[in-house]
Design a protein around this motif. Structure first.
Motif, short mmCIF file in Angstrom:
data_model
loop_
_atom_site.label_atom_id
_atom_site.label_comp_id
_atom_site.label_asym_id
_atom_site.label_seq_id
_atom_site.Cartn_x
_atom_site.Cartn_y
_atom_site.Cartn_z
N GLU A 8 17.10 57.05 45.70
CA GLU A 8 17.84 56.20 44.72
C GLU A 8 18.78 57.15 44.73
OE1 GLU A 8 16.47 54.51 40.87
OE2 GLU A 8 14.99 52.72 41.97
N LYS A 9 18.53 58.51 44.43
CA LYS A 9 19.61 59.04 44.46
C LYS A 9 20.46 59.56 45.90
CE LYS A 9 18.24 62.34 41.01
NZ LYS A 9 17.62 64.02 40.32
N MET A 10 19.74 58.76 46.98
CA MET A 10 20.93 58.92 47.66
C MET A 10 21.31 57.44 48.53
SD MET A 10 20.50 61.78 49.86
CE MET A 10 21.07 62.33 48.58
N VAL A 11 21.35 56.58 47.20
CA VAL A 11 21.78 55.43 47.93
C VAL A 11 22.88 54.80 47.01
CG1 VAL A 11 21.25 52.57 47.92
CG2 VAL A 11 19.41 54.04 48.49
N ARG A 12 24.03 54.30 47.55
CA ARG A 12 25.27 53.77 46.85
C ARG A 12 24.68 53.64 45.19
NH1 ARG A 12 29.04 51.40 51.46
NH2 ARG A 12 30.50 50.69 49.60
N LYS A 13 25.44 53.50 44.25
CA LYS A 13 25.37 52.60 42.88
C LYS A 13 25.66 50.62 43.65
CE LYS A 13 26.52 56.61 40.23
NZ LYS A 13 26.07 57.85 41.14
N ILE A 84 22.58 51.70 62.61
CA ILE A 84 23.31 52.30 62.79
C ILE A 84 24.56 52.05 61.95
CG2 ILE A 84 24.99 54.55 63.48
CD1 ILE A 84 23.98 53.61 66.10
N ASP A 85 24.71 51.45 61.44
CA ASP A 85 26.58 51.18 60.67
C ASP A 85 25.30 50.83 59.23
OD1 ASP A 85 28.64 49.92 59.69
OD2 ASP A 85 27.94 47.95 59.65
N LEU A 86 24.66 50.23 59.31
CA LEU A 86 23.60 49.91 58.15
C LEU A 86 23.40 51.50 57.62
CD1 LEU A 86 21.18 47.56 58.66
CD2 LEU A 86 23.20 47.23 56.89
N VAL A 87 23.15 53.01 58.27
CA VAL A 87 22.65 53.77 57.28
C VAL A 87 24.35 54.27 56.19
CG1 VAL A 87 22.45 56.13 58.04
CG2 VAL A 87 21.39 54.15 59.47
N TYR A 88 25.12 54.48 57.01
CA TYR A 88 26.52 54.31 56.59
C TYR A 88 26.93 53.67 55.31
CZ TYR A 88 27.98 57.31 60.43
OH TYR A 88 28.12 58.14 61.55
N ARG A 89 26.48 52.03 54.91
CA ARG A 89 26.65 51.22 54.51
C ARG A 89 25.82 51.30 53.03
NH1 ARG A 89 26.40 46.16 57.66
NH2 ARG A 89 27.28 44.95 55.65
N VAL A 90 24.91 51.65 53.72
CA VAL A 90 24.20 51.79 52.92
C VAL A 90 23.65 53.29 51.86
CG1 VAL A 90 21.37 51.73 51.98
CG2 VAL A 90 22.06 50.20 53.33
N PHE A 91 23.71 54.40 52.37
CA PHE A 91 24.14 55.77 52.04
C PHE A 91 25.26 56.36 51.39
CE2 PHE A 91 19.79 54.88 54.08
CZ PHE A 91 18.42 55.13 52.80
N CYS A 92 25.95 56.32 51.82
CA CYS A 92 27.39 56.47 51.94
C CYS A 92 28.69 56.10 51.46
CB CYS A 92 28.06 57.36 54.08
SG CYS A 92 26.40 58.08 54.61
N GLU A 93 29.23 57.14 50.40
CA GLU A 93 30.52 56.62 49.67
C GLU A 93 31.11 56.54 50.80
OE1 GLU A 93 30.76 54.70 47.03
OE2 GLU A 93 29.42 54.69 46.20
N PRO A 94 32.83 55.34 51.00
CA PRO A 94 33.85 55.85 51.86
C PRO A 94 34.41 57.08 51.06
CG PRO A 94 32.99 53.63 51.45
CD PRO A 94 32.18 54.04 50.47
N ARG A 95 35.35 58.10 51.94
CA ARG A 95 36.08 59.25 51.62
C ARG A 95 35.54 60.19 50.46
NH1 ARG A 95 38.21 54.01 51.50
NH2 ARG A 95 38.04 53.52 49.67
N LEU A 96 34.14 60.19 49.94
CA LEU A 96 33.47 60.78 49.57
C LEU A 96 32.42 61.57 50.64
CD1 LEU A 96 32.84 62.31 47.04
CD2 LEU A 96 31.25 60.37 46.55
N ASP A 97 31.80 60.75 50.85
CA ASP A 97 30.53 61.15 51.00
C ASP A 97 30.66 62.01 52.69
OD1 ASP A 97 28.83 61.40 49.23
OD2 ASP A 97 28.34 59.39 49.65
N ASN A 98 29.74 62.61 53.50
CA ASN A 98 29.90 62.86 54.98
C ASN A 98 28.38 63.01 55.57
OD1 ASN A 98 28.62 65.60 55.32
ND2 ASN A 98 29.75 66.28 53.11
#
Length: 348
Positions: A8-13, A84-98
């Motif tokens: 839950e801490k890894m997933v975008r809010k 692959i795209d869903l990994v970014y869309r689920v877990f990564c905040e744009p312009r913040l995460d890497n």
């Protein structure tokens, strides 16, 4: 030391709070029906007039025993690129995460990062196309949500060191994506068989390679049911069409043909690699655990263009990290491989 993984801490809010679209086919799931007047479909043209199963239940039941996983651990997408795209869309905040990845490797990891506006950090492989876990972990910080590894790797063709991969999985607080698109051509134990051991592991696979079905664009992701549920929550409702699902069912029920073709590819791989190494233009053929091999040649661009002029297409990897003057050659049929070798023997 094993890092603690808290999903839950890894997933975008916003993804955690997301109420997914409820398709007509989801709402009556588990019940029998024979009159379908719920989804505004055309009642005619039977066979393609109805929306497909949004969760591909029957196909998952067929694939699960073949892959040694449970149906609830499977996600099907429009090619592996959707996963692959869903990994970014689920877990990564744009312009913040890497995310962190090896270099060189499959190019869509970086393309998806750019599309989703996520920083992509590269860690170069050594001269043997291997890595040390600490090198990747040292690139991680509190905003690193995923690490991408491809094994067998593309374009190098080799298996990555399993011990180092396990160190990454156990030492990283986020998700680890191991792309096993070429695993059927390798003797290494697939990481998908260890999903219950590693809750932060996502393993990619595909119908495009060993299963000979690139045209139907069907990719697979294997992970914990909790991660699969997140992928299903975010994906488009009917992401895998009915024609693809039907063709995939035919493919997986013909296992004898699949095994025969796999054996042919592996036999041809050894034969072609030996013959290629004897060519005057070849300086080195790198070991391969995939259905292709990487070869260093005298002038990759010139030789590539020479082959194209003769209607033969390989992949020029000259401008890729660590691949100067390298060509990537996919294993073809006996006739195709013979035509390649014949053309290169005439090269001057």
């Amino acid at each position: 030391m094993t890092a603690k993984f808290e999903l839950e801490k890894m997933v975008r809010k916003n993804i955690l709070a997301l109420k997914p679209y409820s398709s007509a086919r989801n709402e009556y799931a588990g019940k029998k029906a024979h009159v379908f007047i719920d989804a505004n479909e055309n009642p005619f043209n039977s066979g393609i007039n109805r929306y497909p199963d949004p969760l591909q239940v029957e196909l998952k039941q067929l694939v699960a025993p073949m892959k040694g996983v449970r149906p609830e651990q499977i996600f099907f997408g429009n090619g592996s690129d959707e996963a692959i795209d869903l990994v970014y869309r689920v877990f990564c905040e744009p312009r913040l995460d890497n995310v962190v990845a090896i270099d060189p490797t499959y190019g869509m990891y970086e393309v998806s990062a750019d599309i989703n506006d996520v920083e992509y950090r590269k860690v170069q492989l050594d001269d043997n196309f291997q890595f040390r876990a600490f090198s990747l972990l040292n690139e991680c910080d509190c905003h690193t949500k995923a690490i991408f590894l491809c094994s067998p790797n593309n374009p190098t063709g080799n298996n990555l060191d399993r011990n180092e991969i396990e160190k990454i999985i156990m030492g990283f607080h986020g998700v680890v994506v191991v792309d096993e698109a070429y695993s059927d051509f390798s003797d290494a134990r697939p990481f998908r068989l260890d999903l219950d051991k590693y809750p932060n592991l996502i393993v990619l696979n595909t119908f495009s390679k060993a299963w000979g079905s690139a045209a139907i664009r069907l990719g697979m992701a294997f992970a914990s049911p909790e991660i699969i549920e997140l992928f299903n929550k975010v994906k488009y409702p009917y992401n895998v069409n009915e024609l693809t699902q039907k063709q995939a069912k035919q493919v997986v029920t013909d296992s004898a043909r699949l095994h025969k073709q796999l054996r042919q590819v592996l036999d041809e791989r050894e034969s072609l690699m030996r013959a290629f190494a004897q060519l005057p233009i070849c300086e080195k053929v790198y070991p391969s655990d995939a259905n292709f091999f990487l070869a260093k040649v005298t002038d990759a661009t010139k030789i590539y263009n020479y082959l194209v002029d003769r209607g033969i297409v390989v992949r020029n990897r000259h401008h890729i990290t660590l691949c100067s003057n390298c060509l990537r050659v996919t294993i073809g049929t006996v006739q195709e491989n013979s035509e390649l070798l014949g053309a290169l023997r005439q090269y001057r």
